[in-house]
Design a protein around this motif. Structure first.
Motif, short mmCIF file in Angstrom:
data_model
loop_
_atom_site.label_atom_id
_atom_site.label_comp_id
_atom_site.label_asym_id
_atom_site.label_seq_id
_atom_site.Cartn_x
_atom_site.Cartn_y
_atom_site.Cartn_z
N GLN A 190 0.91 -1.50 -0.16
CA GLN A 190 -0.24 -0.19 -0.07
C GLN A 190 0.67 1.65 0.42
OE1 GLN A 190 -3.00 -1.21 0.04
NE2 GLN A 190 -3.28 1.10 -0.08
N SER A 197 -0.50 4.40 -0.27
CA SER A 197 -0.31 5.90 0.64
C SER A 197 -1.71 5.11 1.67
CB SER A 197 -1.68 6.44 -0.76
OG SER A 197 -2.64 5.41 -0.92
N PHE A 198 -1.82 6.36 2.12
CA PHE A 198 -2.65 6.35 3.39
C PHE A 198 -4.15 5.76 3.06
CE2 PHE A 198 0.48 8.21 5.68
CZ PHE A 198 0.47 8.15 6.51
N TYR A 199 -4.87 4.26 3.99
CA TYR A 199 -6.13 4.11 4.08
C TYR A 199 -6.85 4.02 5.13
CZ TYR A 199 -4.18 -0.11 4.25
OH TYR A 199 -4.25 -1.58 5.30
N PHE A 200 -8.28 4.11 5.38
CA PHE A 200 -8.72 3.46 5.88
C PHE A 200 -9.14 2.24 6.05
CE2 PHE A 200 -8.94 8.18 6.78
CZ PHE A 200 -8.76 8.23 8.42
N GLY A 201 -9.36 1.24 6.94
CA GLY A 201 -9.89 0.18 6.68
C GLY A 201 -9.21 -0.89 7.44
N TYR A 252 0.80 1.70 6.50
CA TYR A 252 -0.19 2.80 5.45
C TYR A 252 -1.43 3.40 6.01
CZ TYR A 252 3.51 4.84 2.81
OH TYR A 252 4.67 5.76 2.34
N ASN A 253 -1.60 1.96 6.86
CA ASN A 253 -3.37 2.22 8.00
C ASN A 253 -3.10 3.76 8.40
OD1 ASN A 253 -4.85 1.67 9.64
ND2 ASN A 253 -5.46 -0.22 8.03
N VAL A 254 -4.53 3.75 8.20
CA VAL A 254 -4.17 5.10 9.66
C VAL A 254 -4.61 4.91 10.88
CG1 VAL A 254 -5.69 7.16 9.51
CG2 VAL A 254 -5.50 6.91 7.88
#
Lengths: 157, 295
Positions: free
Chosen positions: B149, B151-155, B261-263
């Motif tokens: 990953q 870029s930062f992502y929510f999930g 990259y997990n917020v």
């Protein structure tokens, strides 16, 4: 290129550059040794930055008259403060000399700082290959470097 | 008919037949020099006359068992006009052929043309791939989870943290991981403070130590340089080194946690650092103050 997202144990890895591609056990062994040396070097550079910075700080102390024991000074950094001191006694333009001396220290410290940051990023990228052996090499290098370069820190700090 | 007479007759008949057969062979196969060595002396004696009638000859009891054909020369036979057009091969039996020693190493397949092959009717519906165990089966199976990953992502699905075994798939595991990372980050701050504390403590004990040793000499001057050797032999630097390695390991793991990259995990690291600094930095400010005085 697929990048692994969790630690794995293998003899195959691409380290930092496409050219540094490890395929077998001997290559991995040499890479591990090299990375241990790089990690130890990083600790040495870190110590050197602190050392130079202390010399710079000592110049400031001279300037403000806050004298400290000359015996505690490290041999490497003994001459510049003494030069500054003699110049001060002769009532020369000691401020300019002091400035130049400090600038020299500051320049050396900055260059060493850049080297330290570059090394730190490289080591971080090595850990980010997620190869277990290489990560352990980084940790061992840090330990070795700290043991060698910071063994006498309790006295000098 | 007496026995010698019968035998002579039989030999004569043999000669005649042999001559006739020889003539016949010469006509058909153009045999160059036939030599049926029955008895070389007899053949010129029995030259046949033109009016002889051989229609009632009975050849049924002829014995050709002792004929010697060993010196026949078939070198000039001409088979060029043979007609094999009506041969019947329908009942041939190929079941017992042995192909085990065939050597195909020199076969040249370079000019085979596959361009007109028709694969449209192949049936793949019954293939069983269930037991395939490739070394990189993981990367085949789940490309979304294995791709880096960037870029930062929510999930909270298919988040692999550090190890294959630490996978976040639902909210429960996400919250658990956040709490765990928070604690690790807080302990990391605590570890830094603890190392400084140890450093300061060792300095203090060193000064005590250096006073105690030269006691009998009645020297009041404290010289820490003299005790360097004994202090290196002590366990303090070793402990410091081990703690340093531990700190490096934890810091790299926290870095890798952020690098997912997990917020949510990044927030966990930040909160953990804040909690740790709040809890331990209290003492740290004092330590720094003391260090400043030492300088």
């Amino acid at each position: 290129m697929d990048m692994p997202m969790s630690f794995y144990w293998s003899n195959q890895a691409i380290i930092l550059f496409d050219g540094w591609s490890v395929q077998d056990a001997t290559g991995m062994a040499f890479s591990v040794i090299g990375i241990i040396c790089a990690g130890a070097l990083f600790e040495g550079v870190k110590r050197l930055v602190g050392w130079v910075g202390k010399g710079k700080g000592m110049l400031v102390n001279r300037d403000t008259g806050d004298t400290s024991d000359p015996e505690e000074r490290t041999p490497l950094l003994k001459s510049p403060p003494d030069v500054a001191l003699t110049r001060k006694r002769k009532h020369m333009s000691h401020n300019a000399v002091l400035c130049r001396s400090r600038l020299r220290y500051h320049l050396a410290q900055s260059l060493l700082h850049v080297l330290q940051v570059v090394l730190a990023y490289c080591l971080m990228l090595v850990v980010m290959t997620y190869n277990g052996w290489l990560a352990i090499a980084v940790f061992l290098g840090a330990g070795l470097g700290y043991f060698v370069f910071f063994a006498d820190m309790e006295i000098k700090a | 008919m007496s026995a010698p007479g019968g035998r002579l007759w039989l030999v004569f008949v043999c000669c005649v037949v042999a001559a006739a057969v020889a003539q016949d062979h010469r006509m058909r196969h153009q045999h160059g020099t036939m030599n049926h060595s029955l008895d070389a002396t007899m053949s010129p004696m029995h030259t046949m006359g033109p009016g002889m009638d051989h229609g009632s000859m009975d050849h049924s009891n002829m014995d050709h068992g002792t004929m010697d054909h060993s010196n026949m020369d078939h070198g000039t036979m001409d088979h060029s006009n043979m007609d094999h057009g009506t041969m019947d091969h329908s009942n041939m039996d190929h079941n017992s052929m042995d192909h085990s020693n065939m050597n195909h190493s020199a076969v040249d397949h370079s000019n085979i043309d596959h361009s007109n092959m028709d694969h449209s009717n192949m049936d793949h519906s019954n293939m069983d791939h269930g037991s395939m165990m490739g070394a990189e089966s993981g990367s085949h199976g789940d490309h979304l989870g294995m791709m880096m990953q960037m870029s930062f992502y929510f999930g909270y699905t298919d988040v692999v943290v550090l190890f294959d075994g630490w996978v976040i798939n639902d909210i429960g595991s996400l919250v658990g991981s956040m709490v765990g990372i928070c604690i690790i980050a807080a302990l990391y701050e605590g570890l830094k403070v603890f190392r400084e504390h140890l450093l300061r403590k060792s300095m203090v004990t060193v000064s005590y130590h250096s006073v105690a040793v030269p006691g009998p000499e009645n020297l009041p001057v404290v010289e820490t340089q003299k005790t360097t050797g004994s202090r290196i032999l002590s366990s303090a630097p070793l402990i410091q080194t081990l703690l340093h390695v531990l700190q490096i390991v934890v810091s790299y793991f926290l870095m890798l946690g952020v690098m997912t990259y997990n917020v949510w995990l990044c927030i966990a690291v930040a909160i953990g650092a804040a909690i740790g600094y709040f809890l331990f930095g209290w003492k740290r400010a004092i330590v720094i103050d003391i260090n400043e005085h030492c300088h």
